[in-house]
Design an enzyme around this catalytic site. Structure first.
Site, PDB file in Angstrom:
ATOM      1  N   ASP A 253     -49.079 -23.791 -94.482  1.00 44.78           N
ATOM      2  CA  ASP A 253     -49.452 -24.926 -95.341  1.00 44.78           C
ATOM      3  C   ASP A 253     -48.646 -24.883 -96.633  1.00 44.78           C
ATOM      4  O   ASP A 253     -48.372 -25.919 -97.230  1.00 44.78           O
ATOM      5  CB  ASP A 253     -50.948 -24.910 -95.640  1.00 44.78           C
TER       6      ASP A 253
ATOM      7  N   ARG B  79     -55.920 -33.510-100.451  1.00 49.14           N
ATOM      8  CA  ARG B  79     -56.084 -32.110-100.033  1.00 49.14           C
ATOM      9  C   ARG B  79     -55.211 -31.259-100.945  1.00 49.14           C
ATOM     10  O   ARG B  79     -54.010 -31.512-101.066  1.00 49.14           O
ATOM     11  CB  ARG B  79     -55.710 -31.916 -98.546  1.00 49.14           C
TER      12      ARG B  79
ATOM     13  N   CYS C  93     -55.009 -21.231 -85.315  1.00 52.59           N
ATOM     14  CA  CYS C  93     -55.220 -22.630 -85.694  1.00 52.59           C
ATOM     15  C   CYS C  93     -54.362 -23.554 -84.823  1.00 52.59           C
ATOM     16  O   CYS C  93     -54.187 -23.296 -83.624  1.00 52.59           O
ATOM     17  CB  CYS C  93     -54.953 -22.833 -87.183  1.00 52.59           C
TER      18      CYS C  93
ATOM     19  N   ARG D  85     -54.297 -34.287 -89.709  1.00 47.60           N
ATOM     20  CA  ARG D  85     -54.259 -32.919 -90.225  1.00 47.60           C
ATOM     21  C   ARG D  85     -53.025 -32.201 -89.673  1.00 47.60           C
ATOM     22  O   ARG D  85     -52.325 -32.707 -88.803  1.00 47.60           O
ATOM     23  CB  ARG D  85     -55.556 -32.167 -89.902  1.00 47.60           C
ATOM     24  N   GLY D  86     -52.856 -30.959 -90.206  1.00 53.71           N
ATOM     25  CA  GLY D  86     -51.620 -30.223 -89.934  1.00 53.71           C
ATOM     26  C   GLY D  86     -50.695 -30.584 -91.091  1.00 53.71           C
ATOM     27  O   GLY D  86     -50.459 -31.782 -91.335  1.00 53.71           O
ATOM     28  N   ALA D  87     -50.215 -29.565 -91.796  1.00 52.02           N
ATOM     29  CA  ALA D  87     -49.476 -29.821 -93.034  1.00 52.02           C
ATOM     30  C   ALA D  87     -48.297 -30.787 -92.845  1.00 52.02           C
ATOM     31  O   ALA D  87     -48.025 -31.624 -93.707  1.00 52.02           O
ATOM     32  CB  ALA D  87     -48.993 -28.489 -93.606  1.00 52.02           C
TER      33      ALA D  87
ATOM     34  N   ASN E 145     -51.865 -20.126 -95.313  1.00 52.03           N
ATOM     35  CA  ASN E 145     -52.107 -20.783 -94.023  1.00 52.03           C
ATOM     36  C   ASN E 145     -53.598 -20.688 -93.707  1.00 52.03           C
ATOM     37  O   ASN E 145     -54.384 -20.101 -94.459  1.00 52.03           O
ATOM     38  CB  ASN E 145     -51.250 -20.110 -92.935  1.00 52.03           C
ATOM     39  N   LYS E 146     -53.989 -21.260 -92.591  1.00 56.46           N
ATOM     40  CA  LYS E 146     -55.404 -21.363 -92.223  1.00 56.46           C
ATOM     41  C   LYS E 146     -56.161 -20.055 -92.427  1.00 56.46           C
ATOM     42  O   LYS E 146     -55.641 -18.981 -92.115  1.00 56.46           O
ATOM     43  CB  LYS E 146     -55.495 -21.805 -90.746  1.00 56.46           C
TER      44      LYS E 146
ATOM     45  N   LYS F  20     -42.383 -27.143 -96.827  1.00 56.89           N
ATOM     46  CA  LYS F  20     -43.642 -26.396 -97.021  1.00 56.89           C
ATOM     47  C   LYS F  20     -43.500 -25.360 -98.149  1.00 56.89           C
ATOM     48  O   LYS F  20     -44.441 -24.640 -98.447  1.00 56.89           O
ATOM     49  CB  LYS F  20     -44.029 -25.676 -95.729  1.00 56.89           C
TER      50      LYS F  20
HETATM   51  P1  RI2 Z   1     -48.116 -27.790 -88.950  1.00 61.18           P
HETATM   52  C1  RI2 Z   1     -52.955 -26.603 -90.695  1.00 61.18           C
HETATM   53  O1  RI2 Z   1     -53.896 -26.881 -91.682  1.00 61.18           O
HETATM   54  C2  RI2 Z   1     -53.006 -25.155 -90.230  1.00 61.18           C
HETATM   55  O2  RI2 Z   1     -53.299 -24.264 -91.281  1.00 61.18           O
HETATM   56  C3  RI2 Z   1     -51.597 -24.996 -89.724  1.00 61.18           C
HETATM   57  O3  RI2 Z   1     -51.211 -23.652 -89.560  1.00 61.18           O
HETATM   58  C4  RI2 Z   1     -50.821 -25.696 -90.829  1.00 61.18           C
HETATM   59  O4  RI2 Z   1     -51.631 -26.833 -91.169  1.00 61.18           O
HETATM   60  C5  RI2 Z   1     -49.433 -26.123 -90.494  1.00 61.18           C
HETATM   61  O5  RI2 Z   1     -49.456 -27.046 -89.436  1.00 61.18           O
HETATM   62  P2  RI2 Z   1     -55.114 -27.945 -91.442  1.00 61.18           P
HETATM   63  O6  RI2 Z   1     -54.530 -29.329 -91.730  1.00 61.18           O
HETATM   64  O7  RI2 Z   1     -47.552 -28.533 -90.127  1.00 61.18           O
HETATM   65  O8  RI2 Z   1     -55.653 -27.808 -90.058  1.00 61.18           O
HETATM   66  O9  RI2 Z   1     -47.193 -26.717 -88.440  1.00 61.18           O
HETATM   67  O10 RI2 Z   1     -56.131 -27.571 -92.503  1.00 61.18           O
HETATM   68  O11 RI2 Z   1     -48.601 -28.716 -87.869  1.00 61.18           O
END
Ligand code: RI2
Length: 307
Positions: free
Chosen positions: A193, A60, A124, A17-19, A203-204, A229
């Site tokens: 995101d 997703r 987040c 996870r994390g975009a 975003n979250k 992004k």
């Molecule tokens: P990075 C995450 O989504 C959060 O919303 C976070 O702010 C965003 O992705 C960007 O994250 P999720 O995957 O790419 O937890 O900066 O639903 O790591």
């Protein structure tokens, strides 16, 4: 295909996870699939690549980094299977390298806007936002962080663990305490995101309430986002879809069993309008949200939004 299915499942269940990480994992999956793909014709090769691409993208719906990564990685122009394979391998590796470099650049650029003594609120778990915070700390700035829990998946716990590893003084709060603590904050830094052509941030869930509280308290609101992004589809009029996740993430299903009049909603993301965003720190520099269109058109490439 087995590796692709494994990656897709990990993205769907949020083990990956994390975009940004989702995007890198998808690029790796496309590269590895293309490497081992046996096809008798370029048509068959193209059809299989498209099938796998669509499958990965479907895991997703919100993080635009995922379709951007897949489309940038799976591009090829040759009519020869071996050459097309090499193009995909090269494009995927390029995307992964750029994604890694982008995090470092965002950290370096964004940390210049962090002052010694700053109290930073984050939401987040964003690797891009954390890159700014940890870079500023490693430059010797005495900063501290207020991190939200980020219900329902509680990614805030990942954030506080990460910051603790650097020795950064950190306070964990529940999401509903954001406005209560805003008076103690100097700036808010969050990830992304997706960013729409009009500069709106996705975003979250809960990000927009941080932005609103920061706006009310006249505190700076920074977004950390790699250029991948930004959403080309929004130029074409396609709205960003907000992922609705399972109610089980919010409440134990047994509690709801005898509550027939109660429903649970669990949107994973929300929209923050551009007017609440002071700056977006990207790998090509700090931009105002109004520049989102230019980033998509001139840097990311308009054509990847075409469908
Ligand atoms: P990075 C995450 O989504 C959060 O919303 C976070 O702010 C965003 O992705 C960007 O994250 P999720 O995957 O790419 O937890 O900066 O639903 O790591």
């Amino acid at each position: 295909m087995k590796n692709v299915q494994e990656t897709a499942e990990k993205i769907r269940t949020m083990e990956i996870r994390g975009a940004g990480r989702i995007a890198k994992a998808a690029a790796e999956a496309i590269r590895d699939y293309a490497s081992g793909l046996e096809a008798d014709s370029i048509e068959e090769f193209a059809a299989r690549i498209r099938e796998v691409s669509d499958y990965l993208i479907s895991t997703r719906p919100t993080a635009v980094s995922l379709p951007n990564a897949v489309k940038l990685s799976s591009r090829f122009s040759s009519n020869n299977v071996e050459e097309a394979r090499q193009e995909i391998i090269t494009n995927s590796n390029l995307f992964i390298e750029r994604a890694d470099r982008a995090l470092g650049r965002i950290g370096k650029i964004g940390s210049r806007r962090v002052q010694d003594g700053d109290v930073i609120m984050t939401h987040c778990n964003s690797h891009a936002a954390l890159s700014i915070i940890t870079t500023a700390f490693e430059e010797g700035k005495k900063i501290s962080v207020i991190a939200t829990e980020s219900r329902p998946r509680r990614q805030g716990l990942l954030t506080v663990r990460h910051l603790n590893g650097f020795g950064i003084p950190t306070t964990l709060i529940v999401d509903s305490a954001v406005r209560y603590y805003m008076k103690d904050v100097d700036k808010v830094i969050v990830g992304a995101d997706a960013i729409a052509a009009n500069g709106a941030l996705v975003n979250k869930i809960g990000t927009s309430q941080l932005a609103l509280a920061a706006h009310e308290a006249r505190k700076s609101f920074m977004v950390a986002a790699e250029t991948f992004k930004f959403s080309p589809s929004t130029i074409l009029g396609i709205p960003i879809e907000i992922e609705e996740r399972s109610a089980d993430e919010v409440v134990d299903p047994s509690i709801l069993a005898d509550l027939p009049h109660v429903q649970v909603k669990n949107p994973a993301f929300d929209f923050t309008p551009a007017e609440y965003i002071d700056m977006i720190v990207t790998d090509i520099g700090i931009i105002p949200p109004a520049m989102a269109y230019t980033v998509i058109k001139e840097h990311l490439g308009w054509e990847i939004g075409e469908i």
